[in-house]
Enzyme design. Sequence first.
Site, short mmCIF file in Angstrom:
data_model
loop_
_atom_site.label_atom_id
_atom_site.label_comp_id
_atom_site.label_asym_id
_atom_site.label_seq_id
_atom_site.Cartn_x
_atom_site.Cartn_y
_atom_site.Cartn_z
N ASP A 45 0.61 -4.40 10.31
CA ASP A 45 0.90 -4.06 8.91
C ASP A 45 -0.13 -4.68 7.98
O ASP A 45 -0.16 -5.90 7.80
CB ASP A 45 2.30 -4.57 8.54
N TYR A 50 -4.73 -6.23 0.60
CA TYR A 50 -4.90 -7.48 1.37
C TYR A 50 -6.37 -7.77 1.63
O TYR A 50 -6.73 -8.86 2.06
CB TYR A 50 -4.16 -7.44 2.72
N LYS A 75 -1.29 0.45 2.99
CA LYS A 75 -0.56 0.77 1.75
C LYS A 75 -1.50 1.09 0.60
O LYS A 75 -2.60 0.53 0.52
CB LYS A 75 0.34 -0.41 1.36
N HIS A 108 2.65 1.06 -2.15
CA HIS A 108 2.90 -0.39 -2.09
C HIS A 108 3.94 -0.85 -3.11
O HIS A 108 4.71 -1.78 -2.85
CB HIS A 108 1.57 -1.13 -2.31
N TRP A 184 9.75 -6.99 4.85
CA TRP A 184 8.62 -7.88 4.60
C TRP A 184 9.18 -9.28 4.33
O TRP A 184 10.34 -9.42 3.95
CB TRP A 184 7.69 -7.38 3.50
#
Length: 284
Positions: A45, A50, A75, A108, A184
């Site tokens: 993931d 990120y 995402k 996201h 998450w």
Amino acid sequence: MMNYVTLNNGIKMPQEGFGVFQVPDAEVCKNSVLDAIASGYRLIDTAASYGNEEAVGAAIKESGVAREELFITTKLWVQDASYEAAKKAIQTSLDKLGLAYIDLYLLHQPMGDYFGAYRAMEEAYKEGKLKAIGVANFYPEVLANFCETVEIIPAVNQVELHPFFQQTKALELMAEYGVKPEAWGPFAEGRNGIFTHPVLTKIGEKYGKSAAQVALRWNVERGVTVIPKSTHKDRMEQNIDVWDFSLTENDMKEIEALDLGHSEIVNHYDPAFVKMLHSYKIHE
Ligand SMILES: NC(=O)c1ccc[n+]([C@@H]2O[C@H](COP(=O)([O-])OP(=O)(O)OC[C@H]3O[C@@H](n4cnc5c(N)ncnc54)[C@H](OP(=O)(O)O)[C@@H]3O)[C@@H](O)[C@H]2O)c1
């Protein structure tokens, strides 16, 4: 044996994966993903925001594991939440990951023109570039409105889910719409002393398991997919070793009592938080 959940379009998704949030260093990220794959994880993931899709892609290549055995999630960031920007962002993620398709692509955040962005996702889904599409951080009122509006019901809603924020009602709504829940922060990002929590530790002792393993197992038994993060191989191995025991009804009840009913990590109802996410730019 790892379990798989079947998404609303028939695609099978591993019920446990490996998250790479807050692993910005390319070398650390690549090595962590390689260690995770060697430890048995098949779902990775990541997210455009990120900043490590390239490192994830490099690890996928180096791992030698067949593409079809892996399940890669990324995402769409808030900055790209519009129809045109999303079309571009999907291609950018494919390029950075070095993949011909993404297994699961998520909005996201329910921010920006996310309906427009989702239309671009629906198109890419129909073209086969995205095997499944979904959302993240969609609280019940947002999810209900979304599902009542869009053409393709999201396959997944990735939200914060752990013993201190259980969101039981939200899970009921997801089940009603056939949206699979994914957790998450399954360890609450380490908050509330989760790794030494007395209730989780005591339950774990009966099975020779840690508090961390009990926290994951509890979500798994609620039908939730978990994506714990760690940059330590021993912890990765520990975290994936949750498929050989089960919790009793009483264990589940004891964990239910730990629910605080709110997040202590983020607040999507706080305008300052929403503004902060809008101001976070990942490209020009
Ligand atoms: N959609 C979203 O908005 C969203 C938001 C947040 C996260 N996510 C996704 O969810 C994934 C997981 O969430 P998260 O990374 O925020 O937090 P998390 O998985 O709840 O917690 C990660 C923390 O726990 C530590 N840890 C992991 N296993 C451990 C163990 N067995 N014993 C002791 N400590 C342990 C890690 O330390 P070390 O790394 O030092 O081992 C790290 O500090 C992310 O990586 C990301 O993929 C999505």
